[in-house]
Scaffold this motif. Structure first.
Motif, PDB file in Angstrom:
ATOM      1  N   ASN A 151      -2.478 -15.092  -4.550  1.00  0.00           N
ATOM      2  CA  ASN A 151      -3.736 -14.405  -4.296  1.00  0.00           C
ATOM      3  C   ASN A 151      -3.946 -13.286  -5.304  1.00  0.00           C
ATOM      4  O   ASN A 151      -3.157 -12.347  -5.393  1.00  0.00           O
ATOM      5  N   ARG A 154      -4.588  -9.685  -3.724  1.00  0.00           N
ATOM      6  CA  ARG A 154      -3.362  -9.124  -3.134  1.00  0.00           C
ATOM      7  C   ARG A 154      -2.425  -8.637  -4.242  1.00  0.00           C
ATOM      8  O   ARG A 154      -1.793  -7.584  -4.116  1.00  0.00           O
ATOM      9  N   HIS A 158      -1.159  -4.753  -4.285  1.00  0.00           N
ATOM     10  CA  HIS A 158       0.185  -4.599  -3.724  1.00  0.00           C
ATOM     11  C   HIS A 158       0.999  -3.561  -4.509  1.00  0.00           C
ATOM     12  O   HIS A 158       0.963  -3.539  -5.740  1.00  0.00           O
ATOM     13  N   LEU A 195      -8.692 -10.716   4.645  1.00  0.00           N
ATOM     14  CA  LEU A 195      -8.189 -10.205   3.378  1.00  0.00           C
ATOM     15  C   LEU A 195      -8.772  -8.826   3.089  1.00  0.00           C
ATOM     16  O   LEU A 195      -8.056  -7.926   2.616  1.00  0.00           O
ATOM     17  N   GLU A 198      -6.950  -6.317   5.132  1.00  0.00           N
ATOM     18  CA  GLU A 198      -5.595  -6.145   4.602  1.00  0.00           C
ATOM     19  C   GLU A 198      -5.605  -5.224   3.382  1.00  0.00           C
ATOM     20  O   GLU A 198      -4.790  -4.298   3.272  1.00  0.00           O
ATOM     21  N   LEU A 199      -6.527  -5.462   2.461  1.00  0.00           N
ATOM     22  CA  LEU A 199      -6.565  -4.666   1.237  1.00  0.00           C
ATOM     23  C   LEU A 199      -6.994  -3.228   1.510  1.00  0.00           C
ATOM     24  O   LEU A 199      -6.514  -2.298   0.851  1.00  0.00           O
ATOM     25  N   TYR A 202      -4.138  -0.742   2.226  1.00  0.00           N
ATOM     26  CA  TYR A 202      -3.294  -0.183   1.172  1.00  0.00           C
ATOM     27  C   TYR A 202      -3.795   1.207   0.799  1.00  0.00           C
ATOM     28  O   TYR A 202      -5.010   1.462   0.739  1.00  0.00           O
TER      29      TYR A 202
END
Length: 273
Positions: A151, A154, A158, A195, A198-199, A202
């Motif tokens: 991905n 990601r 990350h 997604l 999720e991002l 961070y």
């Protein structure tokens, strides 16, 4: 509709008939029944009957309304099935013989873009293919981030991925999140919504201010071997796809934003021959 509302909508029970689907897409596009009926050249009364299930639309009507609502091909198939019709748009692998010319076009673009990096990804930002200039920029990254599915977003966010190497991380991550948010708004794809959440979790640095008026685009600045490589990117899509896979495919090409980057990419390409 914000991403949280979109997530809630995507996670609730699926609509029971085509009218429910059409109403949700109309509301997602911020159109009234009168607006959509005018665009589709039908009466607002008839559209209201379709949305409430009191009238059953023809196959042609479903496709016409879907086109006016700019519904993705994948979801147009959902509308057709909900209305009792067969899907109209195939979804084939890029290895399918029917997509041979499209795959050749993709390979041609990626190869022709060397010595600069270019890649292709699907609707969920998973890597489909890339030219040979991408791998050298990912050297040293942990294998678990480079496995399938690979991905791209990601990897960019990350803390073990490209985030520590991205010099302008605040601006670049905000730019990517804005792109993903627009895509979520346009498609309401549950996987994209997950997604996005999720991002957002961070911890990214905040932008120091608005983009300078002197900039023509937000660059991607990557630290490599104590130097900073700077790129600007463009995105290409197929102009008139009638296949789900092709509509959902995007090609991202990166161009050097300065002389140092251009020279380093030429040197990397020479080392690969």
């Amino acid at each position: 509709m914000n991403a949280y509302a979109a997530t809630a909508r995507a996670e609730r029970s699926k609509p029971l008939h085509v009218g429910d689907h059409l109403r949700e897409w109309r509301q997602r596009r911020h159109l009234s029944q009168l607006d959509l009926a005018g665009d589709a050249e039908i009466s607002a009364r008839h559209l209201s009957f379709v949305e409430t299930g009191r009238a059953t639309p023809s196959r042609e009507m479903v496709l016409k309304l879907a086109e006016r609502l700019e519904v993705p091909l994948r979801e147009r198939n959902v509308l057709l099935v909900a209305a009792g019709f067969a899907p109209a748009f195939p979804q084939r692998s890029l290895d399918d013989p029917a997509l041979k010319s499209a795959r050749q076009a993709i390979d041609l673009v990626l190869k022709a873009h060397e010595p600069n990096p270019a890649l292709a990804y699907d609707r969920h930002w998973n890597l489909v293919t890339a030219n040979r200039m991408v791998a050298p920029l990912l050297e040293g990254l942990p294998p678990h981030l480079l496995g399938q599915p690979f991905n791209i977003l990601r990897l960019a966010f990350h803390p073990e991925g490209l985030a520590p190497r991205t010099v302008n991380l605040a601006e670049w991550s905000a730019h990517l999140l804005e792109r993903l948010h627009r895509q979520c708004e346009a498609t309401a794809d549950p996987e994209l919504l997950k997604l996005y959440q999720e991002l957002k979790a961070y911890r990214m640095p905040a932008r120091s201010g608005p983009v300078s008026a002197d900039n023509v685009a937000i660059p991607f600045k990557l630290r490599r071997n104590d130097e900073v490589l700077s790129f600007i990117s463009t995105t290409m899509v197929f102009g008139t796809p009638v296949d789900v896979t092709l509509q959902e495919l995007a090609l991202e090409t990166f161009f050097p934003a300065d002389d140092l980057t251009a020279e380093r990419m030429r040197q990397i390409a020479a080392s690969l021959t």
